[in-house]
Design an enzyme around this catalytic site. Structure first.
Site, PDB file in Angstrom:
ATOM      1  N   ASP A  69       0.862  -1.183   0.000  1.00 63.76           N
ATOM      2  CA  ASP A  69       0.000   0.000   0.000  1.00 63.76           C
ATOM      3  C   ASP A  69       0.898   1.232   0.000  1.00 63.76           C
ATOM      4  O   ASP A  69       1.918   1.269   0.687  1.00 63.76           O
ATOM      5  CB  ASP A  69      -0.974  -0.006   1.181  1.00 63.76           C
ATOM      6  CG  ASP A  69      -0.295   0.012   2.540  1.00 63.76           C
ATOM      7  OD1 ASP A  69      -0.193   1.104   3.144  1.00 63.76           O
ATOM      8  OD2 ASP A  69       0.133  -1.056   3.001  1.00 63.76           O
ATOM      9  N   ASP A 153      -9.962   3.503   6.127  1.00 64.08           N
ATOM     10  CA  ASP A 153      -8.838   3.498   7.068  1.00 64.08           C
ATOM     11  C   ASP A 153      -9.244   4.285   8.312  1.00 64.08           C
ATOM     12  O   ASP A 153      -9.379   5.510   8.270  1.00 64.08           O
ATOM     13  CB  ASP A 153      -7.623   4.132   6.391  1.00 64.08           C
ATOM     14  CG  ASP A 153      -6.393   4.214   7.308  1.00 64.08           C
ATOM     15  OD1 ASP A 153      -6.534   3.973   8.520  1.00 64.08           O
ATOM     16  OD2 ASP A 153      -5.308   4.539   6.795  1.00 64.08           O
ATOM     17  N   GLU A 155      -8.192   5.038  12.250  1.00 66.25           N
ATOM     18  CA  GLU A 155      -7.197   4.978  13.310  1.00 66.25           C
ATOM     19  C   GLU A 155      -7.184   6.324  14.027  1.00 66.25           C
ATOM     20  O   GLU A 155      -7.716   7.313  13.513  1.00 66.25           O
ATOM     21  CB  GLU A 155      -5.819   4.640  12.730  1.00 66.25           C
ATOM     22  CG  GLU A 155      -5.391   5.531  11.561  1.00 66.25           C
ATOM     23  CD  GLU A 155      -4.145   5.012  10.850  1.00 66.25           C
ATOM     24  OE1 GLU A 155      -3.060   5.121  11.459  1.00 66.25           O
ATOM     25  OE2 GLU A 155      -4.269   4.493   9.720  1.00 66.25           O
TER      26      GLU A 155
END
Length: 270
Positions: A69, A153, A155
């Site tokens: 990635d 994503d 976080e």
């Protein structure tokens, strides 16, 4: 008449002696195509690492399918070299929050596509904007046609200059479900959730159903770091060394074997 009957008898005997060919079915054709796709894969690549970890339990190298990635921090990539070395898939950072687009996204996407590397995009989530706004921003910047499901994503963002909010686990899960639903409706494939160890523990994001997970764990197998956690992809290093990529890069593995990968990869994409 006798002569004609004799010829007919001979023809009948000849036809009986010929081997009967197995009929070609859809199943045999699909199996042949699957095996051909598997044969083209480069499995069990031995990528380097600028800061290797000494794995005590199951090593990431025991998995056959690896990928990377990337984001703006990776320079131009030689995708043909990366594919030859064993990069079987790639995820690219596309958007962040509700107003940022990664400046290298289009370059990475087009380069991977030209080299035949299956790809998808990921969105870096900020809790200072709604799920609806961020999903619309992603859709605005990521065209249909990805080979793989896209990625949410999630976080914590303690080093952000603009948004360091830490909502409750219930709020996080609610926002995730909204984002996933909007992207699924647009791209016709449920996105994956990527997350980290602390975020997973703090928010219970693993409770979100109907989706697959991509888990980061650079110092232990996911079964140890995320006990009971579901995962399809495992990001095992952020300091990887891959041919065709200058400098450090994240490397990941797919949980299954080559045939499972081809079947999973070839489901309807976005």
């Amino acid at each position: 008449m006798r002569a004609i009957l004799g010829v007919l008898v001979l023809l009948a005997l000849g036809s009986c002696s010929r081997p009967q060919l197995e009929p070609v079915t859809v199943e045999t054709q699909q199996s042949a195509l699957l095996q051909a796709e598997v044969a083209r894969l480069v499995t069990y690549p031995r990528f380097g690492d600028f800061d290797p970890y000494e794995w005590e339990s199951r090593k990431p190298q025991t998995y056959p399918i690896h990928g990377i990635d990337v984001s703006r921090w990776q320079a131009d990539i030689d995708w043909n070299a990366a594919k030859r070395a064993g990069v079987s898939f790639a995820f690219f950072k596309a958007t962040e929050g509700g107003d940022l687009k990664d400046p290298k996204f289009d370059n990475h996407r087009l380069g991977a596509r030209a080299a035949g590397v299956p790809w998808a995009a990921y969105h870096y989530y900020y809790f200072c904007r709604s799920a609806e706004e961020q999903a619309r921003w992603f859709i605005r910047n990521v065209p249909r046609g990805a080979d793989l499901p896209h990625v949410l994503d999630m976080e914590w963002t303690p080093r952000s200059k603009t948004c360091t909010k830490r909502p409750s686990g219930a709020k996080v899960r609610s926002e995730a479900r909204k984002f996933l639903a909007i992207l699924q409706a647009h791209y016709d494939r449920r996105p994956i959730i990527y997350t980290t160890v602390d975020f997973y523990k703090d928010t219970g994001i693993g409770q979100v159903g109907g989706t697959e997970f991509w888990l980061r764990s650079v110092a232990g197998h996911p079964s140890e770091v995320y006990p009971g956690g579901r995962w399809t992809f495992w990001q095992y290093t952020g300091t990887g060394e891959v041919p065709g990529v200058e400098g450090e890069v994240d490397i990941n593995v797919f949980r299954g074997g080559p045939e499972a990968w081809v079947r999973w990869r070839d489901r309807i994409g976005g």
